[in-house]
Design an enzyme around this catalytic site. Structure first.
Site, PDB file in Angstrom:
ATOM      1  CG  LEU A  52      -1.944  -1.086   1.359  1.00 42.47           C
ATOM      2  CD1 LEU A  52      -2.698  -0.986   2.687  1.00 42.47           C
ATOM      3  CD2 LEU A  52      -2.931  -1.016   0.193  1.00 42.47           C
ATOM      4  CG  ASP A  53       0.598   4.130  -3.075  1.00 42.20           C
ATOM      5  OD1 ASP A  53       1.394   3.270  -3.483  1.00 42.20           O
ATOM      6  OD2 ASP A  53      -0.275   4.667  -3.783  1.00 42.20           O
ATOM      7  CE  LYS A  54       5.857   9.019   4.086  1.00 43.04           C
ATOM      8  NZ  LYS A  54       6.927   9.994   3.841  1.00 43.04           N
ATOM      9  CB  THR A 104      -2.691   3.661   0.768  1.00 44.03           C
ATOM     10  OG1 THR A 104      -2.536   4.304  -0.495  1.00 44.03           O
ATOM     11  CG2 THR A 104      -3.912   2.764   0.726  1.00 44.03           C
ATOM     12  CE  LYS A 107      -2.429   7.315  -3.875  1.00 46.69           C
ATOM     13  NZ  LYS A 107      -1.154   7.217  -3.192  1.00 46.69           N
TER      14      LYS A 107
END
Ligand code: URA
Length: 229
Positions: A102-104, A106, A187
């Site tokens: 997961l992105d930073k 998220t 995104k």
């Protein structure tokens, strides 16, 4: 297996910590205190106690975290804080890694395991494991955008996404169901329909759900709880 290896895998501590614990006479094997790290134990039959706590041997471990924003999904990093750093003390970290990323910024459901085979299966494009994201948008979502997301949009270097499912929660919030995991996929998909994600949270991964787990909280689950399909 050697007693020290067994105790490491039960999460008691590192090999050197265990040496000290043994010397302090805190370990009992079948009722008898032992101080030898080299002693061999049967992990399935022997009764092993650390102080008053009965040890429970598990080769594979599975944990779910409700990931907070601000941490990168990696096992280590020189600059950024990682999700590994916020695992509670009781989690057995040996060979543990997050499944996917997961992105930073998220939040949401992140699975950790030392079961490489299961991890591989969950991430395999062939398995089509569904992920559901709660997506908060900068601009109101139109029906046309929903249709496009549901039939597939072009992201990154010309990749056509597989049809997604969209559940409209409000004009600015959707739940997006996808079964792929391209880089920044959600995104990028929203960018492809001229919108922008302002908050992203994964609420479901395969059959796994957060079930009220608070931000930053971690629970251990059993393999039987994880259904790939
Ligand atoms: N898609 C994204 O864009 N970011 C995530 O963290 C997960 C899916």
């Amino acid at each position: 297996m050697r007693l020290d290896k067994y105790l490491v895998e039960c999460g008691v501590g590192s090999r050197s910590e265990i040496k000290q614990i043994l010397l302090k006479k805190l370990i009992r094997v079948n009722g008898k205190i032992t101080i030898s790290s080299k002693e061999h134990v049967d992990e399935f039959k022997d009764e092993i106690y650390f102080m008053e706590k009965k040890m429970e041997y598990k080769e594979f471990r599975y944990y779910i975290m409700n990931k907070p924003s601000g941490y990168i999904t990696a096992t280590e990093d020189k600059k950024e804080k990682t999700v590994m750093e916020i695992l509670p003390e009781w989690v057995v970290k040996k060979d543990l890694s997050p499944v996917g990323r997961l992105d930073k910024d998220t939040e949401g459901l992140l699975l950790f395991t030392n079961d490489g085979k299961l991890s591989h299966e969950l991430l395999s494009p062939k398995k089509h494991v569904e992920k559901i994201y709660e997506v908060h948008l900068e601009n109101e979502i139109s029906n046309e955008s929903i249709e496009k997301l549901e039939s597939g949009v072009i992201i990154l270097d010309g990749y056509l996404t597989k049809p997604a499912k969209v559940e409209k929660i409000s004009d600015l919030v959707i739940n997006l169901v996808i079964s792929e995991g391209k880089f920044h996929q959600v995104k990028e998909m929203l960018k492809a329909v001229n919108n922008k994600v302002i908050y992203l949270k994964r609420i479901k991964f395969g059959n796994l759900e957060l079930n009220g787990l608070k931000i930053g909280e971690v629970i251990e689950i059993n393999k039987e709880n994880i259904n790939i399909k």
